[in-house]
Design a protein around this motif. Structure first.
Motif, PDB file in Angstrom:
ATOM      1  N   ALA A  41       0.826  -1.204   0.000  1.00  0.00           N
ATOM      2  CA  ALA A  41       0.000   0.000   0.000  1.00  0.00           C
ATOM      3  C   ALA A  41       0.867   1.264   0.000  1.00  0.00           C
ATOM      4  CB  ALA A  41      -0.932   0.000   1.214  1.00  0.00           C
ATOM      5  N   SER A  42       2.017   1.206   0.651  1.00  0.00           N
ATOM      6  CA  SER A  42       2.923   2.361   0.639  1.00  0.00           C
ATOM      7  C   SER A  42       3.482   2.601  -0.756  1.00  0.00           C
ATOM      8  CB  SER A  42       4.079   2.141   1.611  1.00  0.00           C
ATOM      9  OG  SER A  42       3.601   2.013   2.922  1.00  0.00           O
ATOM     10  N   LEU A  43       3.849   1.530  -1.445  1.00  0.00           N
ATOM     11  CA  LEU A  43       4.317   1.678  -2.830  1.00  0.00           C
ATOM     12  C   LEU A  43       3.199   2.182  -3.740  1.00  0.00           C
ATOM     13  CD1 LEU A  43       6.570  -1.477  -3.274  1.00  0.00           C
ATOM     14  CD2 LEU A  43       7.291   0.901  -3.065  1.00  0.00           C
ATOM     15  N   LEU A  49       0.953   9.293  -5.885  1.00  0.00           N
ATOM     16  CA  LEU A  49       1.433  10.674  -5.754  1.00  0.00           C
ATOM     17  C   LEU A  49       2.255  11.093  -6.964  1.00  0.00           C
ATOM     18  CD1 LEU A  49       2.485  11.073  -2.013  1.00  0.00           C
ATOM     19  CD2 LEU A  49       0.610  12.181  -3.211  1.00  0.00           C
ATOM     20  N   LEU A  50       3.013  10.181  -7.513  1.00  0.00           N
ATOM     21  CA  LEU A  50       3.793  10.505  -8.703  1.00  0.00           C
ATOM     22  C   LEU A  50       2.902  10.688  -9.929  1.00  0.00           C
ATOM     23  CD1 LEU A  50       6.841   8.114  -8.240  1.00  0.00           C
ATOM     24  CD2 LEU A  50       6.798  10.594  -7.966  1.00  0.00           C
ATOM     25  N   ALA A  51       1.701  10.116  -9.914  1.00  0.00           N
ATOM     26  CA  ALA A  51       0.796  10.204 -11.056  1.00  0.00           C
ATOM     27  C   ALA A  51      -0.152  11.395 -10.978  1.00  0.00           C
ATOM     28  CB  ALA A  51      -0.009   8.919 -11.174  1.00  0.00           C
ATOM     29  N   ALA A  60      -5.873   9.585  -9.372  1.00  0.00           N
ATOM     30  CA  ALA A  60      -4.660   9.379  -8.585  1.00  0.00           C
ATOM     31  C   ALA A  60      -4.888   9.773  -7.127  1.00  0.00           C
ATOM     32  CB  ALA A  60      -3.499  10.163  -9.183  1.00  0.00           C
ATOM     33  N   LEU A  61      -5.622  10.861  -6.903  1.00  0.00           N
ATOM     34  CA  LEU A  61      -5.925  11.254  -5.519  1.00  0.00           C
ATOM     35  C   LEU A  61      -6.818  10.229  -4.828  1.00  0.00           C
ATOM     36  CD1 LEU A  61      -6.485  15.092  -5.849  1.00  0.00           C
ATOM     37  CD2 LEU A  61      -4.633  13.931  -4.665  1.00  0.00           C
ATOM     38  N   GLY A  62      -7.765   9.654  -5.567  1.00  0.00           N
ATOM     39  CA  GLY A  62      -8.623   8.616  -5.001  1.00  0.00           C
ATOM     40  C   GLY A  62      -7.837   7.372  -4.625  1.00  0.00           C
TER      41      GLY A  62
END
Length: 85
Positions: A41-43, A49-51, A60-62
């Motif tokens: 989940a961290s990855l 965040l990079l997307a 990406a925020l979702g």
């Protein structure tokens, strides 16, 4: 860098087996599943965040929010609840 599609296929199969065993461990209440789940989940959160600067910012925020909920759930899993008196 890996150049063969066969190599990427085997890497995907190995990662899938690791995630499958982590899922069974998580259902059994094991620590192995929690550690693998938090790492995955961290990855996923970092990738989301990079997307954010891409074409699908809200998606990406979702995904980032969902990853944070999963991390929180795995970290607090099994801790005793605090009772308010």
């Amino acid at each position: 860098m890996f150049s063969s599609l066969h190599t990427w296929g085997w890497i995907t199969v190995i990662i899938g087996v690791i995630q499958l065993t982590a899922g069974f461990s998580l259902f059994g209440g094991g620590t192995y599943g929690r550690v693998i789940g938090i790492a995955a989940a961290s990855l996923g959160a970092l990738g989301a965040l990079l997307a954010i600067g891409g074409a699908y910012q809200f998606w990406a925020l979702g995904v980032f929010g969902l990853c944070l909920i999963v991390i929180h759930g795995l970290v607090v899993y099994g801790q005793p609840e605090e009772r308010q008196t």
